[in-house]
Design an enzyme around this catalytic site. Sequence first.
Site, PDB file in Angstrom:
ATOM      1  N   ARG A   1     -17.830  -0.426 -17.661  1.00 50.57           N
ATOM      2  CA  ARG A   1     -17.668  -1.709 -16.956  1.00 50.57           C
ATOM      3  C   ARG A   1     -16.789  -1.524 -15.727  1.00 50.57           C
ATOM      4  O   ARG A   1     -15.965  -0.620 -15.684  1.00 50.57           O
ATOM      5  CB  ARG A   1     -16.988  -2.746 -17.863  1.00 50.57           C
ATOM      6  CG  ARG A   1     -17.611  -2.897 -19.231  1.00 50.57           C
ATOM      7  CD  ARG A   1     -19.001  -3.507 -19.109  1.00 50.57           C
ATOM      8  NE  ARG A   1     -19.760  -3.298 -20.341  1.00 50.57           N
ATOM      9  CZ  ARG A   1     -19.862  -4.201 -21.314  1.00 50.57           C
ATOM     10  NH1 ARG A   1     -19.239  -5.340 -21.212  1.00 50.57           N
ATOM     11  NH2 ARG A   1     -20.587  -3.942 -22.378  1.00 50.57           N
TER      12      ARG A   1
ATOM     13  N   MET B   1      -6.330  -1.754  -4.603  1.00 49.20           N
ATOM     14  CA  MET B   1      -6.239  -1.876  -3.142  1.00 49.20           C
ATOM     15  C   MET B   1      -5.843  -0.553  -2.498  1.00 49.20           C
ATOM     16  O   MET B   1      -5.339   0.345  -3.168  1.00 49.20           O
ATOM     17  CB  MET B   1      -5.247  -2.956  -2.778  1.00 49.20           C
ATOM     18  CG  MET B   1      -5.840  -4.344  -2.911  1.00 49.20           C
ATOM     19  SD  MET B   1      -4.735  -5.593  -2.267  1.00 49.20           S
ATOM     20  CE  MET B   1      -5.795  -7.033  -2.325  1.00 49.20           C
TER      21      MET B   1
ATOM     22  N   ASP C   1       0.797  -1.238   0.000  1.00 48.19           N
ATOM     23  CA  ASP C   1       0.000   0.000   0.000  1.00 48.19           C
ATOM     24  C   ASP C   1       0.827   1.284   0.000  1.00 48.19           C
ATOM     25  O   ASP C   1       0.297   2.349  -0.281  1.00 48.19           O
ATOM     26  CB  ASP C   1      -0.886   0.044   1.258  1.00 48.19           C
ATOM     27  CG  ASP C   1      -1.925  -1.053   1.236  1.00 48.19           C
ATOM     28  OD1 ASP C   1      -2.298  -1.469   0.131  1.00 48.19           O
ATOM     29  OD2 ASP C   1      -2.342  -1.484   2.324  1.00 48.19           O
TER      30      ASP C   1
ATOM     31  N   ARG D   1      32.604   8.524 -21.677  1.00 48.97           N
ATOM     32  CA  ARG D   1      31.172   8.820 -21.767  1.00 48.97           C
ATOM     33  C   ARG D   1      30.417   8.311 -20.536  1.00 48.97           C
ATOM     34  O   ARG D   1      29.502   7.505 -20.615  1.00 48.97           O
ATOM     35  CB  ARG D   1      30.567   8.190 -23.020  1.00 48.97           C
ATOM     36  CG  ARG D   1      31.073   8.794 -24.308  1.00 48.97           C
ATOM     37  CD  ARG D   1      30.732   7.933 -25.512  1.00 48.97           C
ATOM     38  NE  ARG D   1      29.342   7.541 -25.548  1.00 48.97           N
ATOM     39  CZ  ARG D   1      28.361   8.274 -26.062  1.00 48.97           C
ATOM     40  NH1 ARG D   1      28.617   9.441 -26.584  1.00 48.97           N
ATOM     41  NH2 ARG D   1      27.129   7.829 -26.066  1.00 48.97           N
TER      42      ARG D   1
END
Length: 806
Positions: free
Chosen positions: A289, A205, A163, A750
């Site tokens: 839907r 969730m 979460d 580089r």
Amino acid sequence: MEFSVGTASSSTRRIGVMTSGGDSQGMNGVVRAVVRMSIHMGCEAYAILEGYDGLVRGGDAIKRMYWDDVRGYLSLGGTLIGTKRCREFFERAGRLRAARNMILKGISGLIVCGGDGSLTGADRFRAEWPSLLDELVQTQQLAPDQITPYRHLNICGLVGSIDNDFSGTDATIGCYSSLERICEMVDAVFDTAASHMRGFVIEVMGRHCGWLALMAAIATGADYVFIPEKPPGSDWEEEMCEIVTSHRGRGKRRTIVIISEGAQDVELNRITADQVVQALTEKLDLDTRKTVLGHIQRGGMPSYYDRWLATLQGVEAVKALLEATPDTPSPVVTVRENKILRSDLQECVRLTKSAGAAVQDKDWTKAMKLRDVEFKDYFDSYKLTTSTSEERPRLRLPPEKHMRIAIIHIGAPAAGMNPATRAAVAYCLSRGHTPLAIYNGFPGLQRHHDDEPVGSVRELKWIDVDGWVNQGGSELGTNRSLPSEDLAKTAYCFDLYKFDALFLIGGFEAFTSASQIRNNRDKYPSFRIPLLVLPATISNNVPGTEYSLGSDTCLNTLVGFCDVIRQSASASRRRVFVVETQGGKSGYLATMTGLAVGALAVYTPEDGINMRMLLRDIDFIREDFQDDKGASRAGKIILRNERASQTYTTQMIADVINVEAQGRFDARAAVPAHYQQGMKPSPIDRIRSFKLAIKCMQFLEDNFAGKSQDEINANPLNAAIIGIQGSEAVFSPMGSDYGLEATETDWALRRQINEYWRPIKDVIDILSGRPNDTGGNPYGKLPGSPAEVFRSVAPSRAISPLPQIL
Ligand code: ADP
């Protein structure tokens, strides 16, 4: 009454690790890192099975873990040592039993990986510990001398939760893998939604926390989002329908609304997905839907990021435990941007609780701020980019501040280039700026003819870019050519199209291009405009940043590739794969993939390859196969960067291993080549492209909108790069003697001069048990002088103060 059963001597450090609460992807990576790091540091590791339940039960539920017990853990989802809700631990009697079990097993340090509930429990346990010990002695469950070595409980928290609802950390272990599942699902719904011009309401969730919903909305370009911390007004149906109608009016064929399962209105009445479907169906006559994603979100393999986070945080937790003193507060390991930190467990638990309380008190401002430092910014930016200035005129700047901002992609394509462009364009349109696309890089401009304009500069409209939110590659077209191929024509076009600023999205070539333009300002007045580089390259070698867009997608792809080929060895057994990564002269990709797949060895251009190293590694592989006694069927991985050595090519290394193995195992070379660029951008690349592109537009606006040429010339940031440095996103100047071009750029190779990730190679070696470079003295399974190595890996850090959020 049993005394002294299994009590360890105080000199032995025994470390327990548990996973608790809801499972999340990456928890196994934590267990692997904690177990191996503990062993490496000369400690014993114990797994507490089924979370606090195992601690309360004791006995077999507290299991000694050895090096080989955690083989293969990194790539597996869920938690292999189990998790369970434990009612007893809520009661003091349960915690008393847990304390006794820990002492009987001689465990003096506990690492808890779980959500806010589990960490609240851990904090409570720590606070009560002295009184629990007193009670154990008073009730004669333990003798006074038994508890003496355990007077102080060392606890360290790790936040494992999908979460991302814990204050003080940017990310919890598992949240990005979960977001990846969500994005996969929403991307799939995209196609069918567009085909039928349908609406989809997708429930994700997050009962109390809207992080997953908000990030999913940003990462998929949803039209509207519902989160618990920022409830819409009572007129949400009208507001949502108005936005959806406006998007449809501009040509959008699909409508996506994301809703947290904890969505509510300002009066704390629940808003359900069904209500949203009903509103869209009835008010707009839209065929709509509902899709509820449910437990899919917890499943699947951990993403690259969660493996990185789990491993480095697991290592950090062991270090924190070993450094703990009775006076230091218990830490929780957190992350801010790219930096692993220790924060005060008690303080973070308190803030997390306050965030929950703020929602209950309807104090939305506080709830948003407590969620995480940038949560509110994300929400505001999301809102800003889902509507344009026609709908919200108050967001529009006065005309004298409007800029014509040219956007160009340079170098090889990298995931994130398109979403970054989309975010920049949406921001510009909200504020009244004119976003101009330069198609096909600098050659696009340089092909310009006044008589026959090739149309390589065009104004971008919202509908042109809206669908780019989840698109890999580069829709503008990109290549490696530089302005130097025709400076005069380039300058002419800057003038012709009246660019007020140039926004360059790309890798080392983008950096080089900005440098060339900057260095030619004397000669070409049209180059005297602000130049801003947003690094986007899988190689992640651009000076001024620890992260480039596209690198996360690439690492996810490489990790998936390694997992698949590793599994392919399960029939033949005893196989080593030498996997070649891209990255030019930077070993970043090889190293970070190595960390996330648990490679046996990583070969980089920075360290090179020599025969001694190779032979030592072959001995190590032989030993490793001998030790696992066929238990692990999966193959083993060595990573080699494409430029690590001119002599020891990927195929040659595989051949040498085959010869030396004398039939006891075999090796294969595997080159994923351009496959590494990946398909769709990962959620991290999408969210960071959104965040960084908007920061870039705000930066141009704040520093240069409406400014005179003299003011622009005088600003040292008139050629700048945005980057993640440690825990912050920062703008660094390119020019002058303190700018990145002079101080941080290795032009010949580089890459950056100071590659922040280099010490991570030591972590990989420690966790795979690879012998070190000084020969002999393997510092994995046989701890030699681990402390020294460890110090170099993770310098001692104290508890970091939390950012000032309120
Ligand atoms: P999460 O850690 O994912 O938030 P939970 O809230 O279910 O999950 O907590 C997991 C376990 O942590 C609980 O079953 C309980 O054993 C323990 N725990 C949670 N809150 C507390 C508390 N306030 N005091 C003691 N133990 C707790």
